[in-house]
Design a protein around this motif. Structure first.
Motif, PDB file in Angstrom:
ATOM      1  N   GLU A 261       1.034  -1.161  -0.278  1.00 48.51           N
ATOM      2  CA  GLU A 261      -0.005  -0.129  -0.017  1.00 48.51           C
ATOM      3  C   GLU A 261       0.949   1.184   0.023  1.00 48.51           C
ATOM      4  O   GLU A 261       1.997   1.298   0.863  1.00 48.51           O
ATOM      5  CB  GLU A 261      -1.070   0.108   1.193  1.00 48.51           C
ATOM      6  N   ILE A 262       0.234   2.234  -0.872  1.00 53.89           N
ATOM      7  CA  ILE A 262       1.227   3.468  -0.848  1.00 53.89           C
ATOM      8  C   ILE A 262      -0.007   4.854  -0.484  1.00 53.89           C
ATOM      9  O   ILE A 262      -0.928   4.512  -0.860  1.00 53.89           O
ATOM     10  CB  ILE A 262       1.725   3.722  -2.172  1.00 53.89           C
ATOM     11  N   THR A 287       4.601   7.047   1.889  1.00 50.75           N
ATOM     12  CA  THR A 287       4.912   5.823   2.403  1.00 50.75           C
ATOM     13  C   THR A 287       4.668   4.511   1.730  1.00 50.75           C
ATOM     14  O   THR A 287       3.593   4.419   1.282  1.00 50.75           O
ATOM     15  CB  THR A 287       4.485   5.646   3.952  1.00 50.75           C
ATOM     16  N   VAL A 288       5.494   3.802   1.500  1.00 51.31           N
ATOM     17  CA  VAL A 288       5.118   2.321   0.907  1.00 51.31           C
ATOM     18  C   VAL A 288       5.291   1.254   1.815  1.00 51.31           C
ATOM     19  O   VAL A 288       6.374   1.035   2.428  1.00 51.31           O
ATOM     20  CB  VAL A 288       6.139   2.145  -0.432  1.00 51.31           C
ATOM     21  N   LEU A 289       4.197   0.527   2.214  1.00 51.79           N
ATOM     22  CA  LEU A 289       4.248  -0.387   3.415  1.00 51.79           C
ATOM     23  C   LEU A 289       3.877  -1.753   2.836  1.00 51.79           C
ATOM     24  O   LEU A 289       2.879  -1.836   1.820  1.00 51.79           O
ATOM     25  CB  LEU A 289       3.053  -0.155   4.224  1.00 51.79           C
ATOM     26  N   MET A 370      -4.185  -1.645  -7.853  1.00 48.47           N
ATOM     27  CA  MET A 370      -5.581  -1.680  -7.210  1.00 48.47           C
ATOM     28  C   MET A 370      -5.931  -0.500  -6.530  1.00 48.47           C
ATOM     29  O   MET A 370      -5.311   0.187  -5.853  1.00 48.47           O
ATOM     30  CB  MET A 370      -5.424  -2.843  -6.175  1.00 48.47           C
ATOM     31  N   TYR A 371      -7.213   0.103  -7.062  1.00 47.34           N
ATOM     32  CA  TYR A 371      -7.578   1.411  -6.793  1.00 47.34           C
ATOM     33  C   TYR A 371      -8.670   1.277  -5.614  1.00 47.34           C
ATOM     34  O   TYR A 371      -9.723   0.680  -6.021  1.00 47.34           O
ATOM     35  CB  TYR A 371      -7.873   2.405  -7.947  1.00 47.34           C
ATOM     36  N   GLY A 381      -6.051   0.067   4.787  1.00 49.08           N
ATOM     37  CA  GLY A 381      -5.771   0.441   6.141  1.00 49.08           C
ATOM     38  C   GLY A 381      -4.708   0.242   7.053  1.00 49.08           C
ATOM     39  O   GLY A 381      -4.320   1.000   7.823  1.00 49.08           O
ATOM     40  N   SER A 382      -3.880  -0.629   6.312  1.00 48.00           N
ATOM     41  CA  SER A 382      -2.424  -0.810   6.930  1.00 48.00           C
ATOM     42  C   SER A 382      -1.449   0.392   6.973  1.00 48.00           C
ATOM     43  O   SER A 382      -1.027   0.846   7.922  1.00 48.00           O
ATOM     44  CB  SER A 382      -1.725  -2.017   6.486  1.00 48.00           C
ATOM     45  N   VAL A 383      -1.626   1.110   6.069  1.00 47.52           N
ATOM     46  CA  VAL A 383      -0.626   2.496   5.605  1.00 47.52           C
ATOM     47  C   VAL A 383      -1.308   3.526   6.488  1.00 47.52           C
ATOM     48  O   VAL A 383      -0.406   4.263   6.989  1.00 47.52           O
ATOM     49  CB  VAL A 383      -0.532   2.781   4.089  1.00 47.52           C
ATOM     50  N   GLU A 384      -2.469   3.576   6.458  1.00 48.75           N
ATOM     51  CA  GLU A 384      -3.232   4.476   7.262  1.00 48.75           C
ATOM     52  C   GLU A 384      -2.928   4.443   8.709  1.00 48.75           C
ATOM     53  O   GLU A 384      -2.697   5.367   9.411  1.00 48.75           O
ATOM     54  CB  GLU A 384      -4.898   4.712   7.099  1.00 48.75           C
TER      55      GLU A 384
END
Length: 679
Positions: A261-262, A287-289, A370-371, A381-384
């Motif tokens: 996720e970015i 961030t890229v997670l 994936m949008y 949710g992970s990057v948030e």
């Protein structure tokens, strides 16, 4: 895009020598046989291999269609964007045809192939492929491990590879073609007539007749002549130079990198200027997670707003190994383990994520976009959640924090209490991220570092492309233009190199002059042109006005041109240089600027993590490099133009061209208006 694993059986080319990994006596240690010398082995560590690959010394072997090489193979096409638009569309069409069939696992694909053919006939009618074509394209794609380049058509390579022209006819054409360079100005048709007469005369005394060449064959011979020399013989040196010479100048992932996720956010921290300690504002964070291990792959801290440029910096940092950490931050105890190409990249529908540059880059890299639906941050949710962790566990503990909740802020003034610079923030963030966040176990879960290590104990380490540039090039912006005598124009700047004239000649043989190129929006000093005729790789073409463009970003260049336009002046090299000096004076006088203007000046200077992570340190330049020299040259130019009382007119006329030539501002036989009229 085909990738390679560092494992037994893998072949690679290191500094011209071919090796194959034949044994791994212990973890991350490999014995490699030199394929040029039987039974000669050398020892490599995983770190050695990654180091040489990242710096372009090592190339992995690839398999499949459209490859070349005897022992270590590489693709004939480095980048799909280097192909003609027609060839690109043909490759994309083939991929579209076989896409539903790629992941099928069945004993027989025949019924699926037949059904797919029927679907394509309804959609494309007469252009629909046959069953045999689908079988063949699917085999090419799978044999190359999913590399789009395997679907590039060999249509243009059809036909004989050697000349079918008889040797005697060949020599007749060479002899007669010399007449084309004479002042009498014979045409190609005239030369063809002379050749036909000569061949016919010789056939009269021969039993086995020579085949008469067609006019197009003669025209191809003429095209191979050196354009400059031919024009010089026919029309003289002046016309030859004018025509040919250059002017000077949400399913939970089961393994790492399956779902990444970015996103962007504005950090909850005020940073200050390095020199005057003036508050600049809140830096932007991209961030890229990795979702599976919750391990951060990479990030970008700086004043570039949410844009493709920020995305480019973050993804480049995420995908490449973090070999710089120990060198720049020797006190950090652990390693930044995460790197590699995501399988799926999850994004919102921001303009930068839906831009053509992002879509093209992801397609070239083989990353599935994936949008998320609009206004649905929980889809990533992970990057948030990671952003919240950064704020609460890191940024809110530093002086100058703005807090996330206004109630937490109370009467605390973040601007007044700001003390940390962007450079120091980078260091603290690395320490917190590598030695704290990634080592901290979660509830009922391993720490990100342990999760990453455990995952790769049972599977190969992240795959790498054959060459590092296979990742770097797709992430650059794509441009298109024609090669003129003065070079290529991009962003109203001229880029020139002697190699362009050779490429221009090769393109003219194909009847085209348009060419694709790549450029880095954070450094307009160079563009990269694909040379398919000699090096079969991208070559660097530098801007003719290096003092201005070197290290200059796109945003600053557009700002300079806007300021000149508002003044009502015509854009020239002098006006560009004067405006750049003026902007630097604003930066030097930041104490009198508003907070918003200070942030703008930081963006002009290109402040961000991309400078820290740039492995080619010679390409990173401060905005004001050589600025004092530029000021002196401008002052000297003004003196030679306006202070005629101190010098006579003849001295001024002699001095101005000399000064301007030295700075690349003057071109013989061209006025400044002619050269800069394109602005």
């Amino acid at each position: 895009m085909q990738e390679a694993y560092i494992a037994i059986g893998t072949k690679f080319l290191l500094n011209g020598r071919a090796f194959q990994i034949v044994e791994s006596p212990e973890k991350d240690i490999f014995l490699c046989e030199d394929l040029g010398f039987k039974h000669v082995k050398e020892r490599f560590t995983r770190e050695n291999i990654l180091f040489h690959w990242q710096y372009g010394n090592l190339q992995f072997d690839v398999k499949g269609k459209n490859t070349k090489g005897e022992i270590i193979k590489s693709y004939e096409v480095n980048d799909i964007d280097a192909l003609k638009e027609e060839e690109k569309k043909r490759a994309y069409f083939r991929y579209e045809c076989i896409e539903p069939l790629i992941e099928l696992e069945a004993k027989s694909l025949d019924k699926y192939i037949r059904a797919r053919v029927d679907q394509l006939k309804e959609k494309h009618h007469h252009d629909a492929p046959s069953r045999a074509s689908l079988y063949r394209w699917l085999k090419y794609y799978k044999d190359s491990a999913g590399d789009l380049r395997s679907l590039v058509s060999n249509y243009n390579a059809c036909g004989p590879t050697t000349s079918t022209l008889e040797e005697e006819v060949y020599h007749i054409i060479v002899e007669k073609i010399n007449m084309f360079t004479k002042r009498e100005k014979y045409t190609a048709r005239d030369i063809h007539d002379f050749v036909i007469v000569e061949v016919n005369n010789r056939n009269m005394s021969r039993d086995e007749k020579l085949k008469l060449p067609c006019e197009q064959t003669v025209r191809r011979f003429i095209k191979r002549l050196d354009g400059y020399e031919m024009e010089k013989q026919r029309n003289g040196v002046q016309k030859a130079r004018a025509k040919h010479k250059q002017t000077n100048l949400q399913e939970k992932p089961t393994f790492p990198l399956q779902r990444v996720e970015i996103d962007h956010t504005k950090s909850d921290l005020f940073v200050v200027d390095e020199e005057r300690r003036l508050p600049l504002g809140r830096a932007n964070l991209t961030t890229v997670l990795d979702v599976c291990t919750v391990y951060p792959l990479g990030y970008y801290f700086g004043f570039e707003p949410a844009s493709y440029t920020a995305d480019m910096h973050a993804l480049t940092h995420a995908m490449f190994p973090k070999s710089y950490v120990k060198e720049i931050y020797p006190k950090i105890k652990n390693e930044w383990l995460a790197y590699g190409k995501p399988q799926t990249l999850v994004m919102d529908q921001g303009k930068d994520f839906t831009s053509k540059h992002m879509k093209d880059a992801l397609f070239q890299l083989g990353i599935t976009p994936m949008y998320c639906p609009g206004r649905s941050p929980w889809y990533k949710g992970s990057v948030e959640r990671f952003f919240r962790t950064i704020n609460t566990q890191f940024l809110h503990k530093i002086k100058g924090t703005t807090f996330s909740n206004i109630l937490d802020k109370a009467d605390y003034d973040p601007e007044k209490n700001a003390v940390i610079t962007l450079k120091k923030l980078q260091e603290l963030f690395h320490v917190w991220l590598i030695d704290y966040y990634t080592q901290l176990p979660r509830k009922n879960r391993l720490s990100p570092a342990m999760a990453w290590q455990e995952a790769y104990e049972t599977m190969p380490a992240p795959a790498l492309p054959s060459k590092a540039m296979d990742w770097k090039i797709p992430l650059m912006k794509l441009g298109n233009g024609t090669i003129q005598l003065y070079g290529i124009q991009n962003n109203f700047l001229v880029y020139q190199d002697p190699i362009l004239m050779r490429i221009r000649k090769e393109l003219s043989l194909k009847g085209v002059n348009s060419i694709n190129y790549k450029y880095d929006p954070t450094n307009l000093g160079s563009i990269y042109v694909f040379d398919e005729w000699e090096s079969n790789s991208y070559v660097e073409i530098k801007c003719t006005y290096q003092m201005y463009a070197k290290g200059l970003n796109e945003y600053t260049h557009k700002l300079i041109r806007k300021m000149i336009k508002e003044k009502g002046e015509k854009v020239s090299k002098i006006s560009l240089a004067e405006t750049k000096v003026y902007i630097q004076s604003l930066i030097d006088d930041e104490i009198n600027l508003t907070k918003r203007e200070r942030i703008q000046m930081q963006r002009v200077k290109g402040e961000g993590t991309n400078k820290l992570f740039n492995e080619e340190t010679g390409d990173t330049h401060e905005f004001n490099e050589d600025l004092e020299s530029l000021k002196e040259d401008l002052n000297l130019y003004r003196q030679t133009t306006f202070e005629s009382d101190s010098q006579n007119d003849e001295e001024i006329v002699a001095l101005q061209p000399k000064l301007l030539r030295e700075e690349g501002l003057f071109f013989k036989n061209n006025t400044e208006d002619e050269l800069w009229g394109t602005f």
